[in-house]
Design a protein around this motif. Structure first.
Motif, PDB file in Angstrom:
ATOM      1  N   LYS A  65       0.853  -1.185   0.000  1.00 30.28           N
ATOM      2  CA  LYS A  65       0.000   0.000   0.000  1.00 30.28           C
ATOM      3  C   LYS A  65       0.887   1.232   0.000  1.00 30.28           C
ATOM      4  CE  LYS A  65      -4.395   1.477   1.933  1.00 30.28           C
ATOM      5  NZ  LYS A  65      -5.404   1.250   2.984  1.00 30.28           N
ATOM      6  N   LYS A  66       0.638   2.111  -0.967  1.00 24.65           N
ATOM      7  CA  LYS A  66       1.463   3.304  -1.094  1.00 24.65           C
ATOM      8  C   LYS A  66       0.977   4.395  -0.146  1.00 24.65           C
ATOM      9  CE  LYS A  66       2.664   2.487  -5.949  1.00 24.65           C
ATOM     10  NZ  LYS A  66       2.585   3.041  -7.330  1.00 24.65           N
ATOM     11  N   PRO A  67       1.890   5.226   0.352  1.00 26.27           N
ATOM     12  CA  PRO A  67       1.472   6.345   1.209  1.00 26.27           C
ATOM     13  C   PRO A  67       0.664   7.361   0.403  1.00 26.27           C
ATOM     14  CG  PRO A  67       3.794   6.547   0.634  1.00 26.27           C
ATOM     15  CD  PRO A  67       3.348   5.214   0.130  1.00 26.27           C
ATOM     16  N   THR A  68      -0.228   8.051   1.087  1.00 25.77           N
ATOM     17  CA  THR A  68      -1.066   9.051   0.422  1.00 25.77           C
ATOM     18  C   THR A  68      -0.765  10.436   0.987  1.00 25.77           C
ATOM     19  OG1 THR A  68      -2.828   8.648   2.041  1.00 25.77           O
ATOM     20  CG2 THR A  68      -2.967   7.453  -0.046  1.00 25.77           C
ATOM     21  N   THR A  69      -0.977  11.446   0.178  1.00 24.33           N
ATOM     22  CA  THR A  69      -0.806  12.815   0.642  1.00 24.33           C
ATOM     23  C   THR A  69      -2.027  13.206   1.466  1.00 24.33           C
ATOM     24  OG1 THR A  69      -1.902  13.780  -1.280  1.00 24.33           O
ATOM     25  CG2 THR A  69       0.485  13.363  -1.451  1.00 24.33           C
ATOM     26  N   THR A  70      -1.912  14.298   2.226  1.00 25.16           N
ATOM     27  CA  THR A  70      -3.068  14.755   3.016  1.00 25.16           C
ATOM     28  C   THR A  70      -4.215  15.156   2.101  1.00 25.16           C
ATOM     29  OG1 THR A  70      -2.049  16.957   3.135  1.00 25.16           O
ATOM     30  CG2 THR A  70      -1.722  15.493   5.019  1.00 25.16           C
ATOM     31  N   GLU A  71      -3.896  15.697   0.928  1.00 22.79           N
ATOM     32  CA  GLU A  71      -4.952  16.057  -0.032  1.00 22.79           C
ATOM     33  C   GLU A  71      -5.691  14.810  -0.520  1.00 22.79           C
ATOM     34  OE1 GLU A  71      -2.081  19.311   0.237  1.00 22.79           O
ATOM     35  OE2 GLU A  71      -1.836  17.161  -0.206  1.00 22.79           O
ATOM     36  N   GLU A  72      -4.940  13.743  -0.760  1.00 22.38           N
ATOM     37  CA  GLU A  72      -5.567  12.485  -1.194  1.00 22.38           C
ATOM     38  C   GLU A  72      -6.400  11.875  -0.068  1.00 22.38           C
ATOM     39  OE1 GLU A  72      -2.292  10.855  -4.468  1.00 22.38           O
ATOM     40  OE2 GLU A  72      -1.956  10.517  -2.329  1.00 22.38           O
TER      41      GLU A  72
END
Length: 305
Positions: A4-11
């Protein structure tokens, strides 16, 4: 394999919105998510989801309510931590005083006084580690002055740097024939040694949650506590059922019972009540609170004459 890839706060904000969480201000949500992790906040919005597998939120679920739950939980931990501090200092004082007078200042490393030798070895190892981390000048001076003494420093030095968990284990492991074990229990309105060990174990566990900033709101607490059928001081009318021991309320009651003895005139009731007033969206049932808990003699009064 888990991938699982990390997500940005916007995502993360977009994902929460797609799942039905109402977010009135993206910039505010971005601020909180940049300082409080998505995973940590997830412990508070989990109960707002009607589909736990797909993570779909119930109608009218709001991000601001998630933050309110988080802030409530933080503030109740601070209140509990402050309460436990008073109980911890008192317990430390009583263990040092009673047992040093009944035996000697090195009673805590006397295996003849304890039921479980293996458990005592572990406790002493924890105490050794706690002392080795301490930078206290009194301890350093003691070790320099008494290099040839292979014992721990006396109880009034050693136990001042011992954790609540180690203190509770020392007390619980004492043989029932040790007079101080009953004397300390009586001091706390616990009648005898039968009940107090489970109270201290419960408090030590909750203290660890507080110290590590772990969630207390809506948490199921493991273990049970032994309750007195007729306590000598003010208590609650209806004794909780076994399944209610998982909730925080009964453990709060035990802390309040001890606090009324340790610190008469305390303001725990008003502070707790103010928290529920400050955060009206918090469901008291998530903590196992009884209706009109404030009217119970335990919470209404400090200590019976």
């Amino acid at each position: 394999m888990f991938e699982k890839k990390p997500t940005t706060t916007e995502e993360q904000i977009a994902l929460l919105k797609s799942r039905g969480l109402e977010i009135s201000s993206d910039s505010e949500a971005n601020h909180f998510l940049s300082h409080i992790s998505y995973y940590r906040l997830g412990e508070y919005w989990h109960s707002m989801q009607f589909d736990k597998e797909k993570h779909i939120f119930k109608p009218n679920s709001k991000f601001e309510d998630v933050i309110a739950l988080y802030c409530f939980d933080r503030e109740i931990r601070l209140l509990i931590f402050d309460t436990i501090e008073k109980i911890e200092i008192s317990l430390r004082t009583k263990l040092i005083y009673h047992l040093s007078h009944e035996f000697d200042p090195w009673w805590f490393q006397n295996f003849d006084l304890f039921t479980d030798s293996r458990a005592l070895v572990k406790t002493l190892a924890s105490i050794e580690e706690e002392l080795s981390r301490s930078k206290d000048s009194v301890l350093n001076s003691h070790f320099k002055k008494h290099k040839d003494d292979t014992r721990f420093p006396p109880a009034w030095k050693t136990l001042e740097h011992t954790s609540f968990g180690s203190l509770s284990k020392l007390y619980g492991n004492l043989k029932h024939t040790v007079k101080s074990k009953d004397e300390i229990a009586k001091d706390y309105g616990a009648v005898n040694h039968t009940f107090l060990p489970s109270w201290l174990q419960s408090i030590a566990q909750i203290r660890n949650y507080c110290a590590h900033h772990a969630r207390l709101w809506n948490r199921n607490l493991p273990g049970t506590v032994k309750l007195l059928s007729n306590p000598p001081h003010d208590w609650i009318k209806e004794v909780p059922k076994a399944h209610e021991f998982q909730k925080l309320y009964v453990h709060l009651c035990i802390m309040k019972y001890l606090l009324n003895i340790v610190a008469p005139g305390n303001h725990m009731t008003s502070k707790l009540n103010s928290l529920f007033d400050k955060y009206p969206n918090v469901d008291p049932n998530a903590l196992g609170m009884r209706q009109s808990w404030q009217e119970e003699a335990l919470w209404k009064n400090n200590l019976s004459a």
